[in-house]
Design a protein around this motif. Sequence first.
Motif, short mmCIF file in Angstrom:
data_model
loop_
_atom_site.label_atom_id
_atom_site.label_comp_id
_atom_site.label_asym_id
_atom_site.label_seq_id
_atom_site.Cartn_x
_atom_site.Cartn_y
_atom_site.Cartn_z
N THR A 92 18.65 -104.29 -1.92
CA THR A 92 17.43 -104.79 -1.47
C THR A 92 17.21 -104.15 -0.04
O THR A 92 16.26 -103.62 0.37
CB THR A 92 17.44 -106.31 -1.31
OG1 THR A 92 17.30 -106.69 -2.67
CG2 THR A 92 16.05 -106.88 -0.78
N ALA B 220 16.45 -100.86 -0.26
CA ALA B 220 14.97 -100.43 -0.64
C ALA B 220 14.15 -100.72 0.66
O ALA B 220 13.13 -100.03 0.77
CB ALA B 220 14.66 -101.48 -1.69
N THR B 221 14.52 -101.70 1.56
CA THR B 221 13.72 -101.70 2.79
C THR B 221 13.88 -100.35 3.58
O THR B 221 12.86 -100.00 4.42
CB THR B 221 14.46 -103.08 3.78
OG1 THR B 221 14.33 -104.19 2.68
CG2 THR B 221 13.66 -103.01 4.91
N LEU C 6 14.51 -97.47 2.38
CA LEU C 6 13.50 -96.44 1.71
C LEU C 6 11.91 -96.52 2.23
O LEU C 6 11.21 -95.88 2.24
CB LEU C 6 13.90 -96.40 0.08
CG LEU C 6 15.02 -96.14 -0.44
CD1 LEU C 6 15.25 -96.35 -1.69
CD2 LEU C 6 15.52 -94.83 0.27
N ALA C 7 11.67 -97.82 2.18
CA ALA C 7 10.26 -98.28 2.38
C ALA C 7 9.69 -97.49 3.88
O ALA C 7 8.50 -97.35 3.87
CB ALA C 7 9.92 -99.56 2.27
N TRP D 112 14.78 -92.13 2.31
CA TRP D 112 13.66 -91.80 1.19
C TRP D 112 13.74 -90.62 0.71
O TRP D 112 13.82 -90.19 -0.46
CB TRP D 112 12.38 -92.15 1.66
CG TRP D 112 11.29 -91.77 0.83
CD1 TRP D 112 10.33 -90.90 0.91
CD2 TRP D 112 10.98 -92.45 -0.53
NE1 TRP D 112 9.73 -90.87 -0.02
CE2 TRP D 112 9.98 -91.78 -0.87
CE3 TRP D 112 11.48 -93.74 -1.29
CZ2 TRP D 112 9.29 -92.28 -2.28
CZ3 TRP D 112 10.93 -93.98 -2.20
CH2 TRP D 112 9.82 -93.11 -2.84
N TYR E 83 16.52 -89.77 -1.55
CA TYR E 83 16.28 -90.65 -2.91
C TYR E 83 15.31 -89.82 -3.66
O TYR E 83 15.80 -89.37 -5.01
CB TYR E 83 15.87 -91.91 -2.63
CG TYR E 83 15.45 -92.74 -3.82
CD1 TYR E 83 16.61 -93.24 -4.37
CD2 TYR E 83 14.34 -92.51 -4.56
CE1 TYR E 83 16.65 -93.95 -5.58
CE2 TYR E 83 14.36 -93.13 -5.63
CZ TYR E 83 15.33 -93.95 -6.18
OH TYR E 83 15.09 -94.67 -7.43
N ARG F 100 5.24 -97.61 -1.37
CA ARG F 100 4.95 -98.92 -1.90
C ARG F 100 4.92 -99.04 -3.34
O ARG F 100 5.49 -100.04 -4.08
CB ARG F 100 3.98 -99.73 -1.15
CG ARG F 100 4.45 -100.15 0.03
CD ARG F 100 3.69 -101.54 0.50
NE ARG F 100 2.03 -101.19 0.25
CZ ARG F 100 1.28 -100.54 1.09
NH1 ARG F 100 1.61 -99.96 2.46
NH2 ARG F 100 0.08 -100.45 0.70
N LEU G 275 8.32 -98.97 -4.85
CA LEU G 275 9.40 -99.67 -4.34
C LEU G 275 9.42 -101.02 -5.48
O LEU G 275 10.48 -101.77 -5.28
CB LEU G 275 9.26 -100.12 -2.94
CG LEU G 275 9.62 -98.91 -1.99
CD1 LEU G 275 9.45 -99.45 -0.62
CD2 LEU G 275 11.18 -98.39 -2.45
N LEU H 14 12.18 -101.00 -7.47
CA LEU H 14 13.81 -100.93 -6.75
C LEU H 14 14.28 -102.35 -6.35
O LEU H 14 15.11 -102.59 -6.13
CB LEU H 14 13.71 -99.93 -5.50
CG LEU H 14 13.77 -98.36 -5.82
CD1 LEU H 14 13.56 -97.92 -4.53
CD2 LEU H 14 14.98 -98.15 -6.56
N THR H 15 13.04 -103.28 -6.09
CA THR H 15 13.44 -104.28 -5.52
C THR H 15 13.58 -105.65 -6.69
O THR H 15 13.63 -106.65 -6.11
CB THR H 15 12.46 -104.78 -4.44
OG1 THR H 15 11.07 -104.76 -5.02
CG2 THR H 15 12.56 -103.75 -3.26
#
Length: 173
Positions: free
Chosen positions: A78, A81-82, A84-85, A91, A94, A122, A125, A128-129
Amino acid sequence: LAEAGPILLIGAVSPIYESFPNFRLVDYCSSTGQLLGYQVYWANLTAEKLEWKLGYDLLQTYPSLQRTSGGLTQGDFTELATSLAKGGEEWQTYTNWYKTLLPNDLMTCNTRADLARDSCIRQYLCALTISNSSTFEECAAAYLAESVEDLNVSIEDNEYWTKARNRHWNRVA
């Protein structure tokens, strides 16, 4: 669920999905079964000789996962993912490995202006989360409401899904 293990999607060993074949060598704790990391190996199908080579090591490639002590948890992913956002270096990495170094839809997020880039990221994501089906449905519903509210078509209408799908593909194209 913060201590649950993450769901890890991997590339295909077969190039059927328009990517170079790849696989993961997983490191885990034999007494707890907890994920410790993994390495991705891949083969370039355009080379004269098929040769598997190291693509990347998870913990060396994603700095946001280096802070973990012991095994990796859903909470660690998580946090990834934050990161990557934010659309930064993680990112970019990825998206490069999403289709094993071949061009893909996620790479188009990197070429957009700030607001469009953030929206594009977004959109991806939610996958991913997720930690359970209700969390995913909430995330997807929030995106769906944001992205199709001005379609002027009821969700019960057959045109709704066609218009929503077309809008999505126009945004990522």
